[in-house]
Design a protein around this motif. Sequence first.
Motif, PDB file in Angstrom:
ATOM      1  N   GLU A 222       4.725   7.136   5.136  1.00  0.00           N
ATOM      2  CA  GLU A 222       4.220   6.156   6.090  1.00  0.00           C
ATOM      3  C   GLU A 222       3.348   5.111   5.405  1.00  0.00           C
ATOM      4  OE1 GLU A 222       2.183   8.060   9.244  1.00  0.00           O
ATOM      5  OE2 GLU A 222       3.935   9.161   9.966  1.00  0.00           O
ATOM      6  N   GLY A 223       3.361   3.901   5.964  1.00  0.00           N
ATOM      7  CA  GLY A 223       2.512   2.832   5.471  1.00  0.00           C
ATOM      8  C   GLY A 223       3.225   1.889   4.526  1.00  0.00           C
ATOM      9  N   ASP A 224       2.477   0.866   4.080  1.00  0.00           N
ATOM     10  CA  ASP A 224       3.003  -0.129   3.155  1.00  0.00           C
ATOM     11  C   ASP A 224       2.903   0.403   1.743  1.00  0.00           C
ATOM     12  OD1 ASP A 224       3.493  -1.847   5.249  1.00  0.00           O
ATOM     13  OD2 ASP A 224       1.469  -2.716   5.161  1.00  0.00           O
ATOM     14  N   PRO A 225       3.624  -0.200   0.787  1.00  0.00           N
ATOM     15  CA  PRO A 225       4.560  -1.314   0.897  1.00  0.00           C
ATOM     16  C   PRO A 225       5.964  -0.839   1.275  1.00  0.00           C
ATOM     17  CG  PRO A 225       4.322  -0.714  -1.371  1.00  0.00           C
ATOM     18  CD  PRO A 225       3.422   0.201  -0.600  1.00  0.00           C
ATOM     19  N   GLU A 226       6.957  -1.673   0.947  1.00  0.00           N
ATOM     20  CA  GLU A 226       8.337  -1.409   1.353  1.00  0.00           C
ATOM     21  C   GLU A 226       8.963  -0.285   0.533  1.00  0.00           C
ATOM     22  OE1 GLU A 226      12.605  -3.850   1.647  1.00  0.00           O
ATOM     23  OE2 GLU A 226      10.778  -4.836   0.910  1.00  0.00           O
TER      24      GLU A 226
ATOM     25  N   ARG B 273      -2.853   1.810  -3.676  1.00  0.00           N
ATOM     26  CA  ARG B 273      -4.136   1.360  -3.129  1.00  0.00           C
ATOM     27  C   ARG B 273      -4.973   0.664  -4.193  1.00  0.00           C
ATOM     28  NH1 ARG B 273      -9.286   2.642  -2.995  1.00  0.00           N
ATOM     29  NH2 ARG B 273      -9.036   4.432  -4.373  1.00  0.00           N
ATOM     30  N   ARG B 274      -5.014   1.252  -5.383  1.00  0.00           N
ATOM     31  CA  ARG B 274      -5.870   0.684  -6.423  1.00  0.00           C
ATOM     32  C   ARG B 274      -5.327  -0.644  -6.945  1.00  0.00           C
ATOM     33  NH1 ARG B 274      -9.198   5.193  -9.729  1.00  0.00           N
ATOM     34  NH2 ARG B 274      -9.364   6.752  -8.071  1.00  0.00           N
ATOM     35  N   ILE B 275      -4.020  -0.777  -7.026  1.00  0.00           N
ATOM     36  CA  ILE B 275      -3.456  -2.059  -7.450  1.00  0.00           C
ATOM     37  C   ILE B 275      -3.762  -3.135  -6.417  1.00  0.00           C
ATOM     38  CG2 ILE B 275      -1.303  -3.307  -7.884  1.00  0.00           C
ATOM     39  CD1 ILE B 275      -0.190  -0.766  -9.145  1.00  0.00           C
ATOM     40  N   GLU B 276      -3.618  -2.786  -5.128  1.00  0.00           N
ATOM     41  CA  GLU B 276      -3.921  -3.760  -4.085  1.00  0.00           C
ATOM     42  C   GLU B 276      -5.400  -4.123  -4.083  1.00  0.00           C
ATOM     43  OE1 GLU B 276      -1.884  -5.403  -2.323  1.00  0.00           O
ATOM     44  OE2 GLU B 276      -0.057  -4.356  -2.896  1.00  0.00           O
ATOM     45  N   ASP B 277      -6.263  -3.166  -4.407  1.00  0.00           N
ATOM     46  CA  ASP B 277      -7.697  -3.447  -4.473  1.00  0.00           C
ATOM     47  C   ASP B 277      -8.039  -4.391  -5.618  1.00  0.00           C
ATOM     48  OD1 ASP B 277      -8.293  -1.909  -2.290  1.00  0.00           O
ATOM     49  OD2 ASP B 277      -8.939  -0.147  -3.419  1.00  0.00           O
TER      50      ASP B 277
ATOM     51  N   VAL C 242       5.569  -4.788  -5.061  1.00  0.00           N
ATOM     52  CA  VAL C 242       6.706  -5.255  -4.259  1.00  0.00           C
ATOM     53  C   VAL C 242       7.332  -4.107  -3.468  1.00  0.00           C
ATOM     54  CG1 VAL C 242       7.181  -7.139  -5.840  1.00  0.00           C
ATOM     55  CG2 VAL C 242       8.338  -4.948  -6.162  1.00  0.00           C
ATOM     56  N   GLY C 243       7.057  -2.866  -3.862  1.00  0.00           N
ATOM     57  CA  GLY C 243       7.619  -1.728  -3.144  1.00  0.00           C
ATOM     58  C   GLY C 243       7.537  -0.466  -3.990  1.00  0.00           C
TER      59      GLY C 243
ATOM     60  N   GLY D  33       6.144   9.630  -4.994  1.00  0.00           N
ATOM     61  CA  GLY D  33       5.676   9.786  -3.629  1.00  0.00           C
ATOM     62  C   GLY D  33       4.421  10.638  -3.586  1.00  0.00           C
ATOM     63  N   GLY D  34       3.923  10.860  -2.379  1.00  0.00           N
ATOM     64  CA  GLY D  34       2.752  11.710  -2.221  1.00  0.00           C
ATOM     65  C   GLY D  34       1.458  10.967  -2.463  1.00  0.00           C
ATOM     66  N   ASP D  35       0.369  11.739  -2.566  1.00  0.00           N
ATOM     67  CA  ASP D  35      -0.969  11.170  -2.690  1.00  0.00           C
ATOM     68  C   ASP D  35      -1.140  10.354  -3.962  1.00  0.00           C
ATOM     69  OD1 ASP D  35      -1.691  12.334  -0.304  1.00  0.00           O
ATOM     70  OD2 ASP D  35      -2.574  14.112  -1.218  1.00  0.00           O
ATOM     71  N   LEU D  36      -0.527  10.805  -5.056  1.00  0.00           N
ATOM     72  CA  LEU D  36      -0.697  10.104  -6.325  1.00  0.00           C
ATOM     73  C   LEU D  36      -0.135   8.690  -6.247  1.00  0.00           C
ATOM     74  CD1 LEU D  36      -1.675  10.291  -9.253  1.00  0.00           C
ATOM     75  CD2 LEU D  36       0.610  11.133  -9.873  1.00  0.00           C
ATOM     76  N   ALA D  37       1.080   8.534  -5.712  1.00  0.00           N
ATOM     77  CA  ALA D  37       1.696   7.206  -5.593  1.00  0.00           C
ATOM     78  C   ALA D  37       0.893   6.333  -4.633  1.00  0.00           C
ATOM     79  CB  ALA D  37       3.143   7.334  -5.116  1.00  0.00           C
ATOM     80  N   ARG D  38       0.439   6.918  -3.516  1.00  0.00           N
ATOM     81  CA  ARG D  38      -0.359   6.135  -2.569  1.00  0.00           C
ATOM     82  C   ARG D  38      -1.658   5.651  -3.208  1.00  0.00           C
ATOM     83  NH1 ARG D  38       2.025   9.476   1.642  1.00  0.00           N
ATOM     84  NH2 ARG D  38       0.634  11.209   1.105  1.00  0.00           N
TER      85      ARG D  38
END
Length: 464
Positions: free
Chosen positions: A187-191, A165-169, A178-179, A156-161
């Motif tokens: 807050e926010g995606d993914p699941e 983000r980078r994988i989605e980019d 997938v989650g 969790g936290g900034d590192l996981a976000r």
Amino acid sequence: MIRRRQRILASIHVLLDALAASAALVTAWYLRFVVEIIPVTRGPQDLSVYLRLVPLVAVLFPLIFTLHGIYRQRPGRTAIEELLSVAMGVASSTIVLSGLLLWFRPAGGDYSRATLALFSICSLLFISGGRLIARWLIGRRIRRGEGLERVLVVGGGDLAREVIRRIEDHRGLGLTVVGYVAAAPFEGDPEYLGTPDDVVRLLRSRQIDHVYVAMPHQSAPETMMLLDRLSREYVSVHVVPDLLQYMALRSKVEDLDGLPTVNLSETPLAGWNSLLKRIFDLVTATVASILFAPVMIGIAAAIRLEDGAPVVYRQRRMGLDGQPFEMIKFRSMKNDAEAASGAVWASRDDERRTRVGRFIRRWSLDELPQLINVLRGEMSLVGPRPERPEFVEKFREEFPHYMLRHKVRAGMTGWAQVHGWRGNTSVRMRVEHDLFYIENWSLFLDLKILLMTIRYGFRHENAY
């Protein structure tokens, strides 16, 4: 795994570009000597004369494209940006090919200049078309979910976000998140799929291919337990070190006799790229010095007539790797202007300026002598603007990553300057723009900044 996919994608583009350039050469011959789109006056040349050039073209174009950074994967690069990069690469490749053909002439004459002109047009169309088709096919596969490998993020936290983000980019590399699992949802995606205790169960129920462990360093014991459990599963495990607060430039894992280390300040400006940028600086600065010579002579004469000697001002600045050098400018202020005040920023209504100085500073003409610094190798045409040692000592304490600006040569103009961050403006925004430039450098970006400088940079409200 990501690096392997990037290499595969780059290899596909290399192959397509080589085939497109080769096909363009044959098409140019056909248009010139069979269709005669340009009238033939000296008799046709046989196709075999141009087929001998195919191996050279197939190697030269990908090589020049590599030097231009065209094969480097960048998230969010639009089709227009890619086509502009291709156009720049084709122009450079054609110029180099024309030079090489001065040494490798066919028996009985020269290669047709008209055919080479047609070849440059055809190669631009074929390579651009091939890349647009490849871009569409890759996007189509992603939209359909074909060939995507499924990723579960742990943490969790900034590192996981940031990992998400980078994988989605980089969905073009064939990954989809997938989650995530964490001690508590954010807050926010993914699941949100549960806690780290649920990871093994999720591997089977969600058909996970890759697990990215992005847990904070405070959770080291839990991380070790998780990795022990994952070592017994058929899944690729990737550990993301909790170094986010230290990472400003692209990081790279290096091998020290079998011991992995993380380089937190890797830049693309190394090796051949550094040599290419230096050659570009030397050629362009030489041409600019010749073109601006009358202007510089006129400015020097005006300064001498108004306020006497000297006409240039040497100021100590910090350059590559923090090495000091003397930056040369036309003198725009009275002699001994800082005798009482010391090192300070120039202000809008600065009374220390001369009449000539007000004009040349407003139009940034006082910077022209820095072409000498470029030719000496102390500066580059494009890069972070150099600061005075007094300001560097102040800013290095106030702004994280400030000293990373010195990983490259200082520039006469830069990404920050063409976006308005020059003079007495936000240092934080300048640092952000400078680091973006360093991380994303390419010859095309340098050319873009120079063109933006001509369009926006000479006259600016913060130049005083």
